[in-house]
Every structure is written in structure tokens, then in C-alpha cells.
Design a protein around this motif. Structure first.
Motif, PDB file in Angstrom:
ATOM      1  N   ASP B  14       0.761  -1.301   0.084  1.00 40.08           N
ATOM      2  CA  ASP B  14       0.103  -0.035   0.336  1.00 40.08           C
ATOM      3  C   ASP B  14       0.751   1.466  -0.294  1.00 40.08           C
ATOM      4  O   ASP B  14       0.415   2.315  -0.016  1.00 40.08           O
ATOM      5  N   PHE B  15       2.113   1.162  -0.034  1.00 36.27           N
ATOM      6  CA  PHE B  15       3.020   2.170   0.090  1.00 36.27           C
ATOM      7  C   PHE B  15       3.493   2.566  -1.319  1.00 36.27           C
ATOM      8  O   PHE B  15       4.244   2.230  -2.129  1.00 36.27           O
ATOM      9  N   GLU B  16       2.825   3.879  -1.705  1.00 39.83           N
ATOM     10  CA  GLU B  16       2.829   4.612  -2.837  1.00 39.83           C
ATOM     11  C   GLU B  16       4.322   5.302  -3.153  1.00 39.83           C
ATOM     12  O   GLU B  16       4.753   6.113  -2.201  1.00 39.83           O
ATOM     13  N   VAL B  17       5.182   4.691  -4.118  1.00 42.11           N
ATOM     14  CA  VAL B  17       6.323   5.418  -4.248  1.00 42.11           C
ATOM     15  C   VAL B  17       6.519   6.408  -5.421  1.00 42.11           C
ATOM     16  O   VAL B  17       7.446   7.070  -5.592  1.00 42.11           O
ATOM     17  N   MET B  18       5.542   6.241  -6.391  1.00 42.00           N
ATOM     18  CA  MET B  18       5.710   6.885  -7.615  1.00 42.00           C
ATOM     19  C   MET B  18       4.307   7.131  -8.080  1.00 42.00           C
ATOM     20  O   MET B  18       3.312   6.501  -8.001  1.00 42.00           O
ATOM     21  N   ARG B  19       4.018   8.395  -8.703  1.00 45.14           N
ATOM     22  CA  ARG B  19       2.620   8.703  -8.949  1.00 45.14           C
ATOM     23  C   ARG B  19       2.723   9.495 -10.290  1.00 45.14           C
ATOM     24  O   ARG B  19       3.229  10.405 -10.640  1.00 45.14           O
ATOM     25  N   ASP B  20       2.151   9.028 -11.446  1.00 45.17           N
ATOM     26  CA  ASP B  20       1.631   9.654 -12.782  1.00 45.17           C
ATOM     27  C   ASP B  20       2.950  10.175 -13.172  1.00 45.17           C
ATOM     28  O   ASP B  20       2.908  11.614 -13.346  1.00 45.17           O
ATOM     29  N   GLY B  38      15.302   8.171  -2.150  1.00 49.91           N
ATOM     30  CA  GLY B  38      13.952   7.541  -1.934  1.00 49.91           C
ATOM     31  C   GLY B  38      12.782   8.109  -2.940  1.00 49.91           C
ATOM     32  O   GLY B  38      11.564   7.812  -2.497  1.00 49.91           O
ATOM     33  N   CYS B  39      13.143   8.849  -4.004  1.00 52.24           N
ATOM     34  CA  CYS B  39      11.943   9.314  -4.772  1.00 52.24           C
ATOM     35  C   CYS B  39      11.697   8.210  -5.955  1.00 52.24           C
ATOM     36  O   CYS B  39      10.690   8.369  -6.627  1.00 52.24           O
ATOM     37  N   GLY B  40      12.461   7.104  -5.921  1.00 52.06           N
ATOM     38  CA  GLY B  40      12.320   6.433  -7.040  1.00 52.06           C
ATOM     39  C   GLY B  40      12.872   6.615  -8.367  1.00 52.06           C
ATOM     40  O   GLY B  40      12.498   5.914  -9.333  1.00 52.06           O
ATOM     41  N   LYS B  41      13.982   7.382  -8.398  1.00 52.99           N
ATOM     42  CA  LYS B  41      14.790   7.670  -9.787  1.00 52.99           C
ATOM     43  C   LYS B  41      15.258   6.312 -10.324  1.00 52.99           C
ATOM     44  O   LYS B  41      14.918   6.068 -11.307  1.00 52.99           O
ATOM     45  N   SER B  42      15.815   5.315  -9.417  1.00 57.63           N
ATOM     46  CA  SER B  42      16.489   4.285  -9.921  1.00 57.63           C
ATOM     47  C   SER B  42      15.492   3.304 -10.344  1.00 57.63           C
ATOM     48  O   SER B  42      15.623   2.532 -11.228  1.00 57.63           O
ATOM     49  N   THR B  43      14.410   3.138  -9.450  1.00 60.88           N
ATOM     50  CA  THR B  43      13.315   2.272  -9.832  1.00 60.88           C
ATOM     51  C   THR B  43      12.554   2.741 -11.347  1.00 60.88           C
ATOM     52  O   THR B  43      12.508   1.904 -11.997  1.00 60.88           O
ATOM     53  N   LEU B  44      12.668   3.988 -11.426  1.00 55.01           N
ATOM     54  CA  LEU B  44      12.007   4.571 -12.776  1.00 55.01           C
ATOM     55  C   LEU B  44      12.900   4.178 -13.839  1.00 55.01           C
ATOM     56  O   LEU B  44      12.387   3.720 -14.823  1.00 55.01           O
ATOM     57  N   LEU B  45      14.091   4.125 -13.660  1.00 55.88           N
ATOM     58  CA  LEU B  45      14.975   3.719 -14.609  1.00 55.88           C
ATOM     59  C   LEU B  45      15.080   2.097 -15.002  1.00 55.88           C
ATOM     60  O   LEU B  45      14.943   1.629 -15.981  1.00 55.88           O
ATOM     61  N   ARG B  46      14.592   1.373 -13.747  1.00 58.98           N
ATOM     62  CA  ARG B  46      14.559  -0.077 -13.995  1.00 58.98           C
ATOM     63  C   ARG B  46      13.354  -0.296 -14.990  1.00 58.98           C
ATOM     64  O   ARG B  46      13.183  -1.344 -15.748  1.00 58.98           O
ATOM     65  N   ILE B  48      11.990   1.607 -17.113  1.00 59.89           N
ATOM     66  CA  ILE B  48      12.216   1.870 -18.526  1.00 59.89           C
ATOM     67  C   ILE B  48      12.985   0.846 -19.263  1.00 59.89           C
ATOM     68  O   ILE B  48      12.661   0.653 -20.362  1.00 59.89           O
ATOM     69  N   GLY B  49      14.043   0.175 -18.727  1.00 62.18           N
ATOM     70  CA  GLY B  49      14.679  -0.852 -19.108  1.00 62.18           C
ATOM     71  C   GLY B  49      14.161  -2.155 -19.249  1.00 62.18           C
ATOM     72  O   GLY B  49      14.740  -3.223 -19.485  1.00 62.18           O
ATOM     73  N   GLY B  50      12.691  -2.234 -18.528  1.00 64.98           N
ATOM     74  CA  GLY B  50      12.285  -3.543 -18.543  1.00 64.98           C
ATOM     75  C   GLY B  50      12.751  -4.537 -17.315  1.00 64.98           C
ATOM     76  O   GLY B  50      12.457  -5.666 -17.634  1.00 64.98           O
ATOM     77  N   LEU B  51      13.462  -3.747 -16.346  1.00 64.94           N
ATOM     78  CA  LEU B  51      14.194  -4.952 -15.523  1.00 64.94           C
ATOM     79  C   LEU B  51      13.043  -4.794 -14.172  1.00 64.94           C
ATOM     80  O   LEU B  51      13.110  -5.826 -13.508  1.00 64.94           O
ATOM     81  N   GLU B  52      12.202  -4.066 -14.261  1.00 63.21           N
ATOM     82  CA  GLU B  52      10.994  -4.233 -13.293  1.00 63.21           C
ATOM     83  C   GLU B  52       9.568  -3.813 -14.038  1.00 63.21           C
ATOM     84  O   GLU B  52       9.986  -3.016 -14.756  1.00 63.21           O
ATOM     85  N   ARG B  53       8.632  -4.139 -13.303  1.00 63.70           N
ATOM     86  CA  ARG B  53       7.103  -3.622 -14.022  1.00 63.70           C
ATOM     87  C   ARG B  53       6.416  -2.976 -13.094  1.00 63.70           C
ATOM     88  O   ARG B  53       6.522  -3.054 -11.768  1.00 63.70           O
TER      89      ARG B  53
END
Lengths: 264, 255
Positions: B14-20, B38-46, B48-53
Motif C-alpha cells: 500500500d506504500f506509494e512510491v511513484m505517481r503519474d 527515495g523518490c524512485g529515480k533508480s526504480t524508474l530507470l529499471r 524504462i529498461g524492463g528490469l522491473e514492472r
């Protein structure tokens, strides 16, 4: 300010053991000489410890009579075949446990259940399954090396650097390439140190395997000497096992230097 | 080939890390993403490259990757991610082998990318013999070898000391000037962002949202260490981020 200051006391030493090679040899030689001296002087009775020079003499006789080769040959082949089967099955199963959730949840409890069983206790079972000949001996040694190898291998696979795997995926490497080129080499240090333990266990089990139906073999030789309380021969046999252990450990050391030269 | 982020949102339980988050990354541009930790920059990059959904939204690839491109979306990682048991050239051939490029063809590519990253003399060295800056050059060479359409750079200079960082920034600028590439460059270092970014995307703290997109028109080759106008932009970016960064710093870590 006073210019005759006190120099700061050094307190950073210790806690960094090194191992000069000769010390091990010195300790060993000193121990043998001590026992030799004690048995010759008479304050160690020849009933409680054999004289090292007598053990050496027995060993020489064993060698001269050609019996050493006769005993060593079958033992080495049992050790080699058993350990190769056990270690290769162990490494494969360990990798599967490390990679697949279902294999892991299915086999980890099983391995934990098998691990503490003294494999020697299963010798009669193996004799029934594989016959009194070489089969049961291979099986015992293989089974004994299998469990520690599995545990060491899946532990090593668990510790593979995930960032390297992500890197492989991000470059579109196939699953098989990632396993072969990233997971396996990464797990190699752990697998090799597991092999150190499992091969020592293989040597221990060699003696047990030769308890039943073995005419020749180091284990058979030791057990025979033991039942006759022939301490010189017992010790000669034990020394051979020790040397075998040292040899195996040296071989693994060589493999480590060759395969793991990339480590700092 | 362009990349479009379309309403990306993400949550752990339930923990929102990124929005719209919606963003276009057009080819030949370096887009820097900055934001408090902790703003999710690296997650966002993952994503983009398809390492995470992502939980919401899509990452779209617009147009086809150029011919000869082996791996359109290619990462450069903060910790280099080199295989320690392979030499410099071995690490590069690793990513070619799976495309069936071996032998003379591979040697040609390897020699080319090593020359571009000034590593020719180090082809046979093992990673442990190299400094951090050299290791990251190897990782850049490896990325160039697959001829990417977009480079995804995850804090590539953050593990390096500040002098090495300056040198590598110069090298990146030189590489780009000789042959423009597209890149998404995630960093927490604003100096890197204003030196390398054609656009700087500022994210807010958790849940990460786009706070502002700042375009920097000055050509990369003309930018220099300590440029007054860049300093001004950097100061402006810091204004945007300061309160967010302070608040993010004071937050309790989740879990």
C-alpha cells in the motif's frame, strides 16, 4: 609548547595472523621426535603408542612387499569414483536448488533430513541395494560427499551477486548463458570450499566402506590391524589416510589458485 | 527511437512510491533525472529498461531501434557490474557472445569501443587491477559495444571520487559530441545534471512525481566546470529540491 613530547604508544598490532610455511612442518617434526624420544626412553609404553621409527619401518615393508600399491589402488579408485559421483550430483542438485523455487522448497528439507544420518549406518542397506562388491562402496562414498556438497553449492548460488545477474539480463543474455557465465563462476569459491569438506568426508567414509567385503584397501588394512591391536600397522594406515587428505587439500588449493586467481 | 513514459505509478503493497510520471525521451538527448533520495529515480530507470514492472502506466518504445543495434536499452550501473574473472575485453565479449558475434568480428568491435573509451592498453587487465574510473570506462565500453539506442545510466559516477568524476564527465561529453546518443541519466548530483543534461527532470519526494522539467540549451561541448550560467541553473534546481530533500531526509525508512 614543550618540545620533549612523549611519543604516542603503538596499539594497533595483532589480530592479523599470517602462516609461515615452515612452522607447520616444525610442529609436526617436533611432535614425532617427542614421541620417538618418549618411547625410546621408556616413559611412553610401546603398548600405548607405537614408536614412530617402527611405524616408518612397517610402512617401508608395506611398500617393499608391493602390498602398498595393492591396498592403495582399490582405495583410490573407490575414492575417485565415489567422490566424483557424489560431488557432481551434489553440485548439480545444489545449483537447481539455488535457481528454482519448487526444487528449493522440495529438496532443502529433504537434504536437511539426510545430512545428519551417519552414512555408515546405511552400509548394510547399500550392500543389499548395490551388492557386496564395489557398488556399495561407491554408493556410500558418493552419498556421504553428496550432502555437504549440496549445502555448500546452494549456499554459494544464493550468495551470487544479484547485480551481476541483473546486468546479464539487461544485456539480453539467455538464461543458460547467465547460469554458465555468471552464476557458476560466481559460486565457484563456495563450491570449492564445500568440496574441501566433502572430500575429507569421502576419505573418512572410505574406511567405513571397506568394513564389509573388501580384501584390499587402506580401510581394510587399518581395520585388520585394529582388530589385531597391531598399532604399528594401524598407524602406518592412518598416516596414509592423512597423506591422502593433505594431497586432496593441495589439489583443491591448486584448483583454487587456477580458477579463483581473479579474487583479490 | 524515442521512449515515452505514460502515467507510470508504482507502489509496494500500500506504500506509494511513484505517481503519474509521463515523460518523452527523444533520441539524441540526454535526460537527467534528479530528486531527493527515495523518490524512485533508480526504480524508474529499471522500469524504462524492463528490469522491473510498474503497477500503473506503460513504457513505450516509439519507432524502431536503428540498424545494427544489438541491445536497444542498455544500462550502465553505479557499481560497474563487471565480471571479476573476465579481463576487460572478456567483459565486453560477454555481451557479444549471445548475439553470435565471436572471433574476428568481436575483436573488431572490442578494439573500436576500447579505443573510444581510451582503454586500448588495458584490454587484458582484470577488473581488480583497475581504478574505479577505469572500471566505469569498461562498463561504458561494454554498453557501447551493443550499440544501444538509449543508454540507461544509474548514478554512473556516484561511486567515484570527485576528480575522477570530472574526468569521466569530460569523456562522456566527448563521446556524445563525436556521436550523439540518447540517455536517461539518473543522479543525485546536480553538478552532473547540469553538465550532461539537455533536459533535467526534477522529481519530488515520495511518492515521486515530476516537479519540473528544466531545459538547458547550452551545447554540451561548450559547458565547463564552474560555468556561471550552469551554476545558476544548478542553484535553481537546488531551490526546487531543498525542502523536499530535507523532508525526505527526516522521514522514517519504510519497513
Amino acid at each position: 609548547m614543550d618540545d620533549t613530547g612523549k611519543s604516542v604508544a603503538f596499539r594497533g598490532g595483532g589480530f592479523a595472523p599470517k602462516s609461515p610455511r615452515w612452522v607447520g612442518v616444525v610442529v609436526f617434526v617436533a611432535l614425532v621426535l617427542f614421541v620417538e624420544w618418549g618411547t625410546r626412553a621408556g616413559w611412553i609404553s610401546s603398548l600405548s603408542l607405537p614408536r614412530p621409527s617402527d611405524v616408518f619401518e612397517t610402512f617401508r615393508l608395506l611398500y617393499d612387499s608391493g602390498l602398498l600399491i595393492k591396498h592403495l589402488g582399490p582405495s583410490l579408485s573407490r575414492l575417485t569414483v565415489g567422490a566424483i559421483i557424489g560431488a557432481s550430483v551434489g553440485i548439480s542438485v545444489g545449483i537447481l536448488i539455488g535457481l528454482f523455487s519448487y526444487v528449493r522448497s522440495g529438496l532443502v528439507p529433504l537434504v536437511a533430513a539426510i545430512f545428519p544420518i551417519p552414512k555408515i549406518a546405511l552400509l548394510p542397506l547399500f550392500v543389499i541395494w548395490f551388492g557386496i562388491g564395489e557398488g556399495s562402496k561407491y554408493a556410500l562414498i558418493a552419498f556421504g560427499t553428496f550432502t555437504p556438497t549440496v549445502v555448500a553449492t546452494y549456499g554459494a548460488v544464493d550468495n551470487v551477486d544479484r547485480t551481476l545477474i541483473r546486468m546479464g539480463q539487461s544485456f539480453g543474455l539467455s538464461w543458460w548463458s547467465i547460469v554458465r557465465k555468471i552464476v557458476l563462476p560466481c559460486a565457484m569459491p563456495g563450491i570449492l570450499s564445500g568440496l574441501r569438506i566433502s572430500l575429507a568426508i569421502a576419505i573418512i567414509l572410505l574406511v567405513a566402506a571397506e568394513m564389509l567385503g573388501a580384501e584390499y584397501g587402506i580401510g581394510a588394512y587399518i581395520l585388520e590391524a585394529g582388530s589385531l591391536y597391531d598399532l604399528e600397522r594401524l598407524f602406518a594406515g592412518v598416516v596414509i589416510l592423512s597423506l591422502l587428505g593433505v594431497l586432496v587439500s593441495a589439489v583443491i588449493g591448486m584448483a583454487e589458485r587456477r580458477l579463483l586467481g581473479w579474487r583479490t | 527511437m524515442d521512449i515515452r513514459l505514460d502515467g507510470i505509478g508504482h507502489a509496494y503493497d500500500d506504500f506509494e512510491v511513484m505517481r503519474d510520471i509521463s515523460l518523452d525521451i527523444s533520441s539524441g538527448q540526454i535526460v537527467c533525472i534528479v530528486g531527493p533520495s527515495g523518490c524512485g529515480k533508480s526504480t524508474l530507470l529499471r522500469f524504462i529498461g524492463g528490469l522491473e514492472r510498474p503497477k500503473q502506466g506503460r513504457v513505450l518504445q516509439l519507432g524502431e531501434p536503428p540498424a545494427g543495434c544489438l541491445n536497444p536499452l542498455t544500462y550502465i550501473f553505479q557499481d560497474f557490474a563487471l565480471l571479476p574473472w573476465r579481463s576487460v575485453s572478456g567483459n565486453i565479449s560477454l555481451v557479444l557472445e549471445d548475439h553470435g558475434i565471436k572471433g574476428a568480428a568481436a575483436d573488431k568491435i572490442i578494439a573500436d569501443v576500447l579505443a573510444r573509451t581510451k582503454l586500448t592498453d588495458f584490454a587484458k587487465a582484470l577488473p581488480k587491477q583497475l581504478s574505479g574510473g577505469m572500471k566505469q570506462r569498461v562498463a561504458i565500453a561494454r554498453a557501447l559495444a551493443v550499440n544501444p539506442a538509449v543508454m540507461l545510466m544509474d548514478e554512473p559516477l556516484s561511486a567515484l571520487d570527485s576528480q575522477t568524476r570530472e574526468l569521466l564527465m569530460d569523456d562522456l561529453v566527448e563521446l556524445w559530441t563525436r556521436q550523439p546518443f540518447s540517455a536517461v541519466y539518473v543522479t543525485h548530483n546536480l553538478a552532473e545534471a547540469v553538465r550532461l543534461g539537455h533536459r533535467v527532470v526534477v522529481l519530488s519526494r515520495r511518492p515521486g512525481q515530476i516537479r519540473e522539467v528544466v531545459d538547458i540549451d547550452k551545447p554540451l561541448a561548450a559547458r565547463e566546470f564552474g560555468d556561471a550560467d550552469l551554476e545558476k541553473t544548478q542553484k535553481y534546481l537546488w531551490q526546487l529540491m531543498r525542502d523536499e530533500a530535507r523532508a525526505a531526509d527526516a522521514e522514517l525508512l519504510h519497513g
